[in-house]
Design an enzyme around this catalytic site. Structure first.
Site, short mmCIF file in Angstrom:
data_model
loop_
_atom_site.label_atom_id
_atom_site.label_comp_id
_atom_site.label_asym_id
_atom_site.label_seq_id
_atom_site.Cartn_x
_atom_site.Cartn_y
_atom_site.Cartn_z
CE LYS A 1 -33.71 19.50 -13.00
NZ LYS A 1 -33.24 19.99 -14.31
CE1 TYR B 1 -36.20 16.66 -12.70
CE2 TYR B 1 -36.92 17.99 -10.84
CZ TYR B 1 -36.74 17.83 -12.20
OH TYR B 1 -37.09 18.85 -13.05
#
Lengths: 246, 78
Positions: A158, A154
């Site tokens: 990001k 993640y």
């Protein structure tokens, strides 16, 4: 503020995406809400937006699938006549320790959270270049700046979104297409509801404002970036995190 | 023959804001017509709309001169 503008919000049926879609609609924008699976929830958002007096449609598409996304953008243009605002919000999590993380868990998150932003951005750019106007706002995350254990996939996605934001901003500036990111910290959504009490306490001790954010806190900043009030801002990542990462 | 060239020329003159006389079959978009890479992408988009066709990215990358574009369009039109 956004009257007559038209927007696409990916992952708009729930959480932060839902709040963004509603906020843009509240300011007069027509909105296409993209969703992956929650059709009933997407329909509910559409009805809420229509009640605000704007045009709204829902569209199911995998943001990382180029042909589905092209169809989505075409639908927005056919219905609204333009695409002025794209909010890349769709995201998933597959948290695990690096040592335990499966390749599929890594790939799925990169695919939706990073490649999805690329695919959707590319798809709207043609229209926005013709218009000589566009606002693209990417929903990154504060962990993309700070890192976070258990979220290597993640966080990588990001952080990638923040880099993509800067490159796109530089490439498209000459055509008056402005690209920015927001980096929410801990926002009260399904994603944070899944945390244990202990995790929550630990988190709050790191936030100077000592509280979780609400989806609306993010939505209002996105609305600002989408509006003409932010016409001299591009390539930036705005932290919306109660001061957690400075 | 001339028809495709004339239509392409018109778009180039309009988009790149160059003198009509500079737009020859041999003219290179980047070297002679002062287009940057984004201008060329945009030009290809305009040509797609004008001639109602889709030019694949791999093909678009090979278009360096006005002649490349004209010939590509003519080939597609058969």
């Amino acid at each position: 503020m956004l009257e007559g503008k038209s927007a696409i919000v990916t992952g708009g049926s729930r959480g932060i995406g839902r709040a963004i879609a509603l906020e843009l609609a509240k300011r007069g924008a027509n909105v296409l809400v993209n969703y992956a699976g929650s059709e009933a929830k997407a329909q509910a958002v559409v009805e809420e937006m229509e009640a605000l007096g704007v045009r709204a449609i829902k569209f199911q598409a995998d943001v990382a699938n180029e042909s589905e996304v092209k169809e989505m953008v075409k639908t927005a243009i056919d219905n609204f006549g333009s695409v002025d605002i794209l909010v890349n919000n769709a995201g998933i999590t597959r948290d695990n320790l690096l040592m335990r993380m499966k390749e599929t868990e890594f790939d799925e998150v990169i695919n939706t959270n990073l490649k999805g932003v690329f695919v959707c951005t590319k798809a709207v750019t043609r229209q926005m270049m013709k218009q000589r106007f566009g606002k693209i706002i990417n929903v990154a995350s504060i962990v993309g700046v700070s890192g976070n254990p258990g979220q290597a996939n993640y966080v990588a996605a990001k952080a990638g979104v923040i880099g993509l934001t800067k490159s796109a901003a530089k490439e498209l500036a000459s055509r008056n297409i402005l690209v920015n990111a927001v980096a929410p910290g801990f926002i009260s959504t399904d994603m944070t509801d899944a945390l244990t009490g202990e995790q929550r306490e630990g988190m709050l001790s790191l936030i100077p404002l000592a509280k979780l954010g609400e989806p609306e806190d993010v939505a209002k900043v996105v609305r600002f970036l989408a509006s003409d009030d932010a016409n001299y801002i591009t390539g930036q990542t705005i932290h919306i995190d109660g001061g957690m990462v400075m | 023959m001339a028809d495709v060239f004339d239509r392409v020329k018109e778009i180039i003159v309009d988009k790149l804001d160059v003198e009509e006389s500079k737009v020859t079959m041999e003219a290179s978009f980047k070297d002679d017509l002062e287009a940057d890479s984004l201008d060329v992408v945009e030009l290809v988009m305009e040509l797609e709309d004008e001639f109602d066709m889709e030019i694949a990215d791999e093909e678009a990358e090979k278009i360096n001169t006005v002649g490349d574009a004209v010939n590509y369009i003519k080939n597609l039109q058969g």
